[in-house]
Scaffold this motif. Structure first.
Motif, mmCIF file in Angstrom:
data_model
loop_
_atom_site.group_PDB
_atom_site.id
_atom_site.type_symbol
_atom_site.label_atom_id
_atom_site.label_comp_id
_atom_site.label_asym_id
_atom_site.label_seq_id
_atom_site.Cartn_x
_atom_site.Cartn_y
_atom_site.Cartn_z
ATOM 1 N N UNK B 11 -8.882 5.327 22.894
ATOM 2 C CA UNK B 11 -9.983 4.203 22.710
ATOM 3 C C UNK B 11 -9.466 2.991 22.679
ATOM 4 N N UNK B 12 -8.024 2.798 22.934
ATOM 5 C CA UNK B 12 -7.396 1.587 23.073
ATOM 6 C C UNK B 12 -7.463 1.256 24.405
ATOM 7 N N UNK B 13 -7.767 -0.199 25.101
ATOM 8 C CA UNK B 13 -7.680 -0.339 26.413
ATOM 9 C C UNK B 13 -6.195 -0.787 26.785
ATOM 10 N N UNK B 14 -5.855 -0.734 27.940
ATOM 11 C CA UNK B 14 -4.810 -1.616 28.686
ATOM 12 C C UNK B 14 -3.536 -0.726 28.722
ATOM 13 N N UNK B 15 -4.056 0.950 28.535
ATOM 14 C CA UNK B 15 -2.401 1.776 28.573
ATOM 15 C C UNK B 15 -2.311 1.591 30.177
ATOM 16 N N UNK B 16 -3.132 1.924 31.317
ATOM 17 C CA UNK B 16 -2.927 1.801 32.732
ATOM 18 C C UNK B 16 -2.076 0.536 33.140
ATOM 19 N N UNK B 17 -2.574 -0.593 32.825
ATOM 20 C CA UNK B 17 -1.834 -1.910 33.113
ATOM 21 C C UNK B 17 -0.538 -2.056 32.424
ATOM 22 N N UNK B 18 -0.518 -1.707 31.234
ATOM 23 C CA UNK B 18 0.830 -2.030 30.532
ATOM 24 C C UNK B 18 1.696 -1.213 30.939
ATOM 25 N N UNK B 19 1.372 0.094 31.240
ATOM 26 C CA UNK B 19 2.463 1.250 31.882
ATOM 27 C C UNK B 19 2.728 0.925 33.089
ATOM 28 N N UNK B 20 1.862 0.562 33.900
ATOM 29 C CA UNK B 20 2.106 0.138 35.306
ATOM 30 C C UNK B 20 3.087 -0.928 35.416
ATOM 31 N N UNK B 21 2.865 -1.987 34.861
ATOM 32 C CA UNK B 21 3.726 -3.293 34.805
ATOM 33 C C UNK B 21 5.112 -2.864 34.085
ATOM 34 N N UNK B 22 5.163 -2.095 33.128
ATOM 35 C CA UNK B 22 6.503 -1.666 32.390
ATOM 36 C C UNK B 22 7.281 -0.934 33.452
ATOM 37 N N UNK B 23 6.771 -0.062 34.112
ATOM 38 C CA UNK B 23 7.600 0.607 35.245
ATOM 39 C C UNK B 23 7.840 0.039 36.266
ATOM 40 N N UNK B 24 6.908 -1.229 36.688
ATOM 41 C CA UNK B 24 7.467 -1.927 38.039
ATOM 42 C C UNK B 24 8.588 -2.663 37.387
ATOM 43 N N UNK B 25 8.533 -3.310 36.252
ATOM 44 C CA UNK B 25 9.525 -4.328 35.771
ATOM 45 C C UNK B 25 10.758 -3.557 35.703
ATOM 46 N N UNK B 26 10.807 -2.177 35.116
ATOM 47 C CA UNK B 26 11.931 -1.574 34.787
ATOM 48 C C UNK B 26 12.545 -1.066 36.208
ATOM 49 N N UNK B 27 11.885 -0.866 36.958
ATOM 50 C CA UNK B 27 12.136 -0.453 38.228
ATOM 51 C C UNK B 27 13.110 -1.579 39.025
ATOM 52 N N UNK B 28 12.145 -2.612 39.064
ATOM 53 C CA UNK B 28 12.864 -3.895 39.818
ATOM 54 C C UNK B 28 14.307 -4.277 39.033
ATOM 55 N N UNK B 29 14.147 -4.426 37.911
ATOM 56 C CA UNK B 29 15.398 -4.825 36.921
ATOM 57 C C UNK B 29 16.588 -3.858 36.911
ATOM 58 N N UNK B 30 16.196 -2.712 36.578
ATOM 59 C CA UNK B 30 17.182 -1.828 36.052
ATOM 60 C C UNK B 30 17.726 -0.547 37.177
ATOM 61 N N UNK B 31 16.342 0.003 37.547
ATOM 62 C CA UNK B 31 16.483 1.337 38.072
ATOM 63 C C UNK B 31 16.914 0.966 39.580
ATOM 64 N N UNK B 32 16.334 0.096 40.413
ATOM 65 C CA UNK B 32 16.871 -0.016 41.682
ATOM 66 C C UNK B 32 18.389 -0.594 41.802
ATOM 67 N N UNK B 33 18.604 -1.684 40.890
ATOM 68 C CA UNK B 33 19.851 -2.062 40.908
ATOM 69 C C UNK B 33 21.157 -0.853 40.731
ATOM 70 N N UNK B 34 20.674 -0.116 39.474
ATOM 71 C CA UNK B 34 21.465 1.052 39.351
ATOM 72 C C UNK B 34 21.639 1.928 40.537
ATOM 73 N N UNK B 35 20.432 2.455 40.878
ATOM 74 C CA UNK B 35 20.426 3.222 42.115
ATOM 75 C C UNK B 35 21.219 2.872 43.322
ATOM 76 N N UNK B 36 21.049 1.448 43.584
ATOM 77 C CA UNK B 36 21.902 0.809 44.528
ATOM 78 C C UNK B 36 23.599 1.081 44.389
ATOM 79 N N UNK B 37 23.916 1.206 43.378
ATOM 80 C CA UNK B 37 25.203 1.313 42.908
ATOM 81 C C UNK B 37 25.793 2.906 43.099
#
Lengths: 320, 278
Positions: B11-37
């Motif tokens: 019943x609370x709004x915003x799950x799609x938006x916050x989860x989407x932004x979280x996963x994007x930010x996580x990928x850009x800052x943490x996952x992609x750089x570590x994958x690069x290594x």
């Protein structure tokens, strides 16, 4: 019982740090041992050691902390003013010092605000909703705390460096990431990534969703609900996360050192200037900058203790 | 993908938006750089990778980092237990202050800790001078590395064990005592075993932190190749020589070691929860 849960939290260095919040915050729920033992005067004897043993343990603990923690801290301030107050302030007024202070403040401002926004978003998704893979997602958010600072810098060199994946493209378009502000900010965001999210998630999980659900059912929009209901409830936790995030952002050395390029007056943050001046045997100047960072650490610790009391007062009573 | 998995509390709004932004930010800052290594490591043939790691200088740096971190974590384990015991069980002047002081290694920027420890243990330093008279040289030797690693590991054991000791049920101690057990017997056979998961967790966290530590170590270390050169410093040196492959290979080994430690710590947490039911 809150302690097993706070004990369960430290699955890596950051969680140990974050759990310190619940630990101190839950203090009133856990009376000091002496208070608890008071009604049973007899049990004090059963639960303590003979006088001489007690004395030796206290002396060992106090000497260990004095030698390894208190003295290093005192050395910073003593060395900074070892030639007097004049040279101390002169060192801080050097153009190089001022540019390092400015850069450090700028980097911290950018990375803390970005991590603040991210932390709130992540905490909302993780704490207010149920989904599969939640534990795994939290582990990923915690990841930067198990990575050596040097490696946190290295990963960005591999992406943006001259021999990195996107190095040639960036060079062709004359975009500077490495050895410039963007690289320093990226490395700082990487190492401070979990602080805000990790301070908020346990707090928001504990607070549940009832208040927000009530607000929504009364016709509030999502944003109104967040700013009028959730934010007042989490403000101390949020400040706590921002405080720790900022301290680390301003003090980060290893990761920033790898991506900064040490261009004097341009890409040297305060910790990097401490290193450069020290290696040039300019001890007073080096310790003058170091003393500012040490004061930042002390202020952070004091504010942290105050915030932990606040968090404690606002805490929803847990069932025992 | 994940947004469809919402089960309850929808019943609370915003799950799609916050989860989407979280996963994007996580990928850009943490996952992609570590994958690069890791991708960079795949460019190396197994033979090249092996040659880098078995290079004597690399091997020695890894030995120094892991060996001294282990020794420092052992000291933290023993001294951390003593500190926790004094802070939780006894009342003495300045107890609250010393409790707060435990967090300083967390809060003090590592470069500041590095120059401070060096100054303190240098030959003319407050502690370096008396130690020099005893013929002990700390700064610019492996002992210096060890001292810096002890410094940064202090909060881990103390802060993981402290809440567990505070919450320890007094009745088990009283039961042991009333059954006639001597005090040291109660401490070593009853109390310390129930603290074991927390102690081991603190030990593992201190060890992991010391292995990756850079700032507080390099000033006091002396940084002599094969003698007092830690693995993170060797990564920095290889980078400055533009030997990216070498830097990457060492980094991957250290990263795998810290993932292994996270795994062990998670297991310890589960063990602790079984032993101390909430």
């Amino acid at each position: 019982m809150s302690t097993p849960s706070s004990f369960a939290a430290p699955a890596n260095p950051m969680r140990a740090y974050a759990s310190m919040a619940d630990m101190t915050a839950s203090a009133p729920a856990h009376p000091e041992p002496s208070d608890r033992a008071r009604p049973l005067a007899r049990s004090i004897d059963l639960r303590s050691e003979p006088g001489p043993v007690r004395f030796i343990i206290i002396v060992l603990a106090v000497s260990f902390l004095t030698i390894f923690v208190v003295l290093p801290l005192l050395v910073v301030f003593a060395s900074a003013v070892s030639s007097g107050i004049g040279p101390y302030f002169a060192a801080l007024a050097e153009p190089e010092a001022i540019s390092a202070i400015k850069l450090t403040l700028l980097v911290a401002a950018i990375s803390v605000s970005l991590n603040l926004v991210f932390g709130v978003l992540a905490a909302w998704a993780i704490a207010k909703f149920d989904f599969r893979g939640k534990t795994f997602l939290i582990t990923l958010i915690d990841l930067p705390f198990s990575v050596s600072p040097v490696i946190s810098g290295l990963v960005f060199v591999l992406l943006f460096g001259a021999q990195g994946y996107w190095g040639a493209w960036l060079q062709a378009h004359d975009i500077h990431v490495l050895f410039a502000l963007p690289g320093i900010v990226l490395a700082t965001i990487f190492v401070t990534f979990p602080f805000v999210a990790r301070s908020l998630i346990p707090l928001m999980q504990e607070q549940g969703t009832h208040e927000e659900e009530a607000a929504i059912s009364l016709g509030s929009s999502g944003l109104q609900t967040f700013f009028r209901v959730t934010l007042p409830n989490i403000k101390w936790g949020l400040l706590y996360g921002v405080l720790l995030c900022n301290a680390r952002a301003m003090g980060e050395f290893g990761a920033v050192s790898v991506v900064s390029g040490h261009i004097r007056g341009e890409t040297n943050t305060m910790p990097l200037l401490v290193e450069i001046l020290y290696n040039e045997y300019q001890f007073v100047a080096s310790f003058a900058i170091a003393s500012l960072l040490a004061m930042l650490a002390l202020i952070t610790l004091i504010v942290k203790i105050v915030l932990e009391r606040r968090l404690d007062e606002g805490q929803i009573p847990r069932d025992h | 993908m994940v947004s469809t998995a919402v089960a309850r509390r929808s019943s609370l709004p915003g799950f799609g938006l916050t989860m989407g932004l979280t996963l994007t930010w996580l990928s850009v800052i943490i996952l992609i750089p570590l994958a690069g290594l890791f991708l960079k490591t795949l460019e190396l043939s197994p033979e090249q990778f092996w040659n880098i790691l078995t290079n004597p200088r690399t091997l020695n740096a890894l030995k120094i980092s892991f060996g001294l971190s282990f020794a420092a974590a052992c000291v933290n384990l023993v001294m951390g237990t003593i500190v926790v015991w004094a802070l939780v069980r006894y009342r003495f002047p300045g107890r609250r202050l010393f409790d707060a002081v435990v967090d300083i290694p967390f809060a003090l920027p590592t470069a500041v800790a590095g120059v401070a420890l060096t100054q303190l243990f240098a030959q003319k330093g407050w502690l370096g001078a008396p130690l020099a008279e005893l013929g002990i040289k700390v700064a610019f030797t492996p002992i210096g590395i060890f001292v810096a690693m002890v410094f940064i590991g202090i909060p881990f054991v103390v802060r993981t064990v402290q809440p567990v000791l505070i919450d320890l049920d007094p009745e088990i101690e009283e039961a042991a005592a009333s059954l006639g057990a001597r005090r040291w017997h109660t401490v070593f056979r009853v109390i310390l075993p129930s603290l074991a998961p927390a102690l081991l967790t603190g030990f593992a966290l201190a060890f992991a932190r010391a292995v990756g530590e850079y700032g507080s170590v390099i000033f006091i270390a002396g940084n002599l190749p094969n003698v007092s050169e830690i693995a993170p410093l060797l990564i920095v040196i290889r980078l400055s020589e533009f030997r990216y492959a070498d830097a990457t290979a060492i980094a991957v080994i250290m990263l795998l070691a810290s993932f292994l430690i996270i795994l062990v710590v998670n297991r310890l947490q589960r063990w602790a929860q079984v032993r101390i039911p909430a």
